[in-house]
Motif scaffolding. Structure first.
Motif, mmCIF file in Angstrom:
data_model
loop_
_atom_site.group_PDB
_atom_site.id
_atom_site.type_symbol
_atom_site.label_atom_id
_atom_site.label_comp_id
_atom_site.label_asym_id
_atom_site.label_seq_id
_atom_site.Cartn_x
_atom_site.Cartn_y
_atom_site.Cartn_z
ATOM 1 N N ASN A 303 33.678 58.084 67.243
ATOM 2 C CA ASN A 303 33.580 59.384 66.150
ATOM 3 C C ASN A 303 34.081 60.644 66.826
ATOM 4 O OD1 ASN A 303 32.502 57.461 64.212
ATOM 5 N ND2 ASN A 303 30.414 57.321 64.882
ATOM 6 N N SER A 304 35.012 60.684 67.543
ATOM 7 C CA SER A 304 35.426 62.042 68.056
ATOM 8 C C SER A 304 36.470 62.518 67.057
ATOM 9 C CB SER A 304 36.080 62.026 69.452
ATOM 10 O OG SER A 304 36.606 63.363 69.806
ATOM 11 N N VAL A 305 36.341 63.971 66.790
ATOM 12 C CA VAL A 305 37.255 64.375 65.834
ATOM 13 C C VAL A 305 38.701 65.087 66.374
ATOM 14 C CG1 VAL A 305 35.592 65.082 64.039
ATOM 15 C CG2 VAL A 305 36.223 66.766 66.092
ATOM 16 N N ASN A 306 38.617 65.205 67.845
ATOM 17 C CA ASN A 306 39.853 65.736 68.467
ATOM 18 C C ASN A 306 40.419 64.840 69.426
ATOM 19 O OD1 ASN A 306 37.556 65.985 70.458
ATOM 20 N ND2 ASN A 306 38.408 67.713 71.301
ATOM 21 N N LEU A 307 39.639 63.676 69.843
ATOM 22 C CA LEU A 307 39.986 62.571 70.920
ATOM 23 C C LEU A 307 40.153 61.356 70.288
ATOM 24 C CD1 LEU A 307 38.315 64.048 74.147
ATOM 25 C CD2 LEU A 307 40.622 64.302 73.293
ATOM 26 N N PRO A 308 40.939 60.196 70.810
ATOM 27 C CA PRO A 308 40.878 59.067 69.983
ATOM 28 C C PRO A 308 39.799 58.528 70.438
ATOM 29 C CG PRO A 308 42.144 58.972 72.090
ATOM 30 C CD PRO A 308 41.923 60.507 71.880
ATOM 31 N N ALA A 309 39.596 57.289 69.564
ATOM 32 C CA ALA A 309 38.481 56.414 69.869
ATOM 33 C C ALA A 309 38.685 55.365 70.918
ATOM 34 C CB ALA A 309 37.991 55.659 68.627
ATOM 35 N N ILE A 327 52.057 62.261 75.993
ATOM 36 C CA ILE A 327 53.447 62.244 76.138
ATOM 37 C C ILE A 327 53.865 60.959 76.949
ATOM 38 C CG2 ILE A 327 53.655 64.790 76.597
ATOM 39 C CD1 ILE A 327 53.691 64.566 79.587
ATOM 40 N N PRO A 328 55.198 60.736 77.043
ATOM 41 C CA PRO A 328 55.611 59.278 77.586
ATOM 42 C C PRO A 328 55.487 59.362 79.209
ATOM 43 C CG PRO A 328 57.482 60.354 76.173
ATOM 44 C CD PRO A 328 56.280 61.336 76.397
ATOM 45 N N ALA A 329 55.212 58.091 79.625
ATOM 46 C CA ALA A 329 55.189 57.918 80.996
ATOM 47 C C ALA A 329 53.806 58.263 81.822
ATOM 48 C CB ALA A 329 56.150 58.531 81.847
ATOM 49 N N MET A 330 52.674 58.948 81.115
ATOM 50 C CA MET A 330 51.650 59.343 81.511
ATOM 51 C C MET A 330 50.784 58.195 82.247
ATOM 52 S SD MET A 330 51.023 62.595 81.883
ATOM 53 C CE MET A 330 49.327 62.336 82.287
ATOM 54 N N LEU A 331 50.998 57.146 81.438
ATOM 55 C CA LEU A 331 49.764 55.955 82.077
ATOM 56 C C LEU A 331 50.512 55.197 83.042
ATOM 57 C CD1 LEU A 331 47.453 54.073 81.140
ATOM 58 C CD2 LEU A 331 49.085 52.590 79.783
ATOM 59 N N ALA A 332 51.835 55.328 83.168
ATOM 60 C CA ALA A 332 52.688 54.745 84.244
ATOM 61 C C ALA A 332 52.329 55.576 85.651
ATOM 62 C CB ALA A 332 54.250 54.709 84.084
ATOM 63 N N ASN A 347 40.390 46.985 85.006
ATOM 64 C CA ASN A 347 40.757 47.209 83.769
ATOM 65 C C ASN A 347 40.792 48.630 83.282
ATOM 66 O OD1 ASN A 347 40.498 46.140 81.099
ATOM 67 N ND2 ASN A 347 38.309 45.759 80.836
ATOM 68 N N LEU A 348 41.611 48.601 82.108
ATOM 69 C CA LEU A 348 42.307 49.972 81.484
ATOM 70 C C LEU A 348 42.229 49.906 80.150
ATOM 71 C CD1 LEU A 348 45.260 51.876 83.179
ATOM 72 C CD2 LEU A 348 45.134 51.340 80.821
ATOM 73 N N SER A 349 41.835 51.182 79.531
ATOM 74 C CA SER A 349 42.295 51.387 78.008
ATOM 75 C C SER A 349 42.680 52.556 77.869
ATOM 76 C CB SER A 349 41.048 51.151 77.380
ATOM 77 O OG SER A 349 41.065 51.260 75.810
ATOM 78 N N ASN A 350 43.839 52.850 76.994
ATOM 79 C CA ASN A 350 44.374 54.115 76.752
ATOM 80 C C ASN A 350 44.692 54.254 75.112
ATOM 81 O OD1 ASN A 350 47.576 55.251 76.238
ATOM 82 N ND2 ASN A 350 46.465 56.300 77.527
ATOM 83 N N LYS A 351 44.419 55.281 74.772
ATOM 84 C CA LYS A 351 44.796 55.373 73.300
ATOM 85 C C LYS A 351 45.330 57.024 73.104
ATOM 86 C CE LYS A 351 42.132 51.808 71.031
ATOM 87 N NZ LYS A 351 41.162 51.424 70.036
ATOM 88 N N SER A 352 45.601 57.103 71.937
ATOM 89 C CA SER A 352 46.213 58.723 71.656
ATOM 90 C C SER A 352 45.553 59.027 70.426
ATOM 91 C CB SER A 352 47.828 58.636 71.869
ATOM 92 O OG SER A 352 48.216 57.842 70.859
ATOM 93 N N LYS A 353 45.652 60.479 70.104
ATOM 94 C CA LYS A 353 45.173 61.032 68.955
ATOM 95 C C LYS A 353 46.011 62.477 68.813
ATOM 96 C CE LYS A 353 41.660 62.143 65.702
ATOM 97 N NZ LYS A 353 40.012 61.870 65.620
ATOM 98 N N GLY A 354 46.981 62.449 68.076
ATOM 99 C CA GLY A 354 47.819 63.638 68.058
ATOM 100 C C GLY A 354 48.323 64.171 68.962
#
Length: 388
Positions: A303-309, A327-332, A347-354
């Motif tokens: 329930n963040s309004v400025n970052l992804p869940a 932006i592209p390639a950040m995870l890499a 383990n890893l998890s990555n999501k984006s919001k705006g």
């Protein structure tokens, strides 16, 4: 020890969820790690470098500078649904007051007594000024079918009303909460032309500012009763007052009074009572504290309004939490750097919001400060935090 600063009075039901062995909670805390707030304005507040998160015990976040928080890597949470039942009940009250002008009738009775009239001799004649329609078999339009809108829709259906809902961003979870007899329309004008009552339950944004304007009102049925317990700025007051003057709108019930509205006929203005119940305040406080704790202790975002869940079960021996530009390639770049330092990713998890993204990495080995600094120096990384 995490330091939490409180603004406004926060319910003890929420504050008691903080472990006193791990949290120091005060309204005078300095260099705080977290903030708990209700309606206090933080727009000009000088955030310390230590601040990681702000939890708003409520839904609206107009009192928080979201852009500045995002740029500083500060997560902002709110508590959607925690006050939904309280608002739902007030919507029912608003429909009844708008139908029969209950406040006006009570005021009239008191005026008779103040004028020295034996009120028992005039009630039968006077009550005719307050006749209004029943809710049964009338059509209700609900704009916004989230936590509140879905409850309102189901309640209205149980009252024998015909319910039309509109929400272009309807989630699967929200759709599952709706009774199958509710008509979900794709065109808001379909709702406008059918509804005898309309209630709005959406967030205030640049896109929804003055959404209910002269054009929207013109598309509604004559004599519609409009309820706004969402945000005052969603309705164009000038257009609404003009519609009340012509009878296009029979009544406007709002939870956001101003001096112009209060003096206008056919307006029922309340002092922002939507979430003003002890149960609602307790629910909001508990939810805000739980969100703040989970983020500080585990890095999980709900329930963040400025970052992804992003939420992930803990594994490995250390968790790295990274807020960065989307932006592209950040995870890499992140995983390549970690592997170069000989760090095993469990383990890893990555999501984006705006414009922003969040990456959680559970590491199989402990990392020293040099590795953390290497990640922090990556271009477009905003904040890096490691949780043991």
């Amino acid at each position: 020890m995490y330091r939490i600063k409180t603004f406004n009075k926060i319910s003890p039901i929420g504050l008691n969820r903080f472990d006193p062995e791990r949290y120091a909670v005060s309204d005078e805390s300095g260099n705080e790690d977290g903030i708990l707030v209700r309606s206090a304005k933080l727009l000009d507040y000088d955030f310390p470098d230590s601040l990681l998160a702000i939890a708003r015990a409520g839904v609206g976040v107009n009192n928080i500078p979201l852009d500045r928080c995002s740029q500083a890597g500060i997560a902002v949470f709110n508590t959607p649904g925690a006050n939904a039942n309280a608002v739902k009940e007030l919507v029912l009250c608003a429909m009844l007051m708008g139908s029969r002008d209950v406040p006006g009738s009570i005021r009239w009775v008191r005026e008779q007594v103040d004028a020295g009239v034996d009120v028992t001799t005039v009630v039968e004649k006077g009550k005719s000024a307050f006749i209004g329609p029943e809710l049964y078999k009338k059509a209700l339009g609900v704009i916004g079918l989230g936590a509140i809108g879905s409850l309102v829709s189901n309640l209205a259906l149980s009252l024998g009303m015909d319910v039309y809902g509109y929400d272009p961003f309807l989630s699967v979870d929200a759709a599952l909460r709706l009774d199958r007899h509710i008509h979900v329309v794709k065109d808001i004008n379909e709702l406008y032309k059918r509804a005898d009552y309309i209630t709005i339950h959406i967030h205030f944004t640049d896109q929804t500012a003055r959404m209910i304007d002269a054009k929207a009102i013109a598309a509604m049925k004559r004599g519609v009763r409009f309820i706004n317990l969402a945000r005052g700025e969603i309705v164009d007051d000038g257009a609404m007052l003009a519609a009340l003057d012509t009878g296009k709108v029979a009544a406007y019930i709002t939870d956001f009074p101003n001096n112009t509205l209060v003096k206008a006929p056919h307006v029922i203005a309340m002092p922002h009572l939507g979430a003003s119940t002890p149960e609602s305040e307790q629910n909001c406080a508990a939810m805000a504290v739980d969100e703040l704790r989970d983020y500080l202790e585990n890095g999980n975002i709900r329930n963040s309004v400025n970052l992804p869940a992003v939420s992930m079960e803990r594994s490995g021996v250390m968790r790295m939490c990274i807020i960065h530009k989307n932006i592209p390639a950040m995870l890499a770049s992140i995983t390549t750097l970690l592997s170069k330092d000989g760090v095993n990713v469990e383990n890893l998890s990555n999501k984006s919001k705006g414009d922003y993204a969040y990456t959680m990495v559970d590491l199989g080995t402990e990392v020293d400060q040099a590795v953390i600094e290497d990640v922090r120096r990556l271009p477009n990384v905003i904040r890096v935090r490691v949780i043991a």
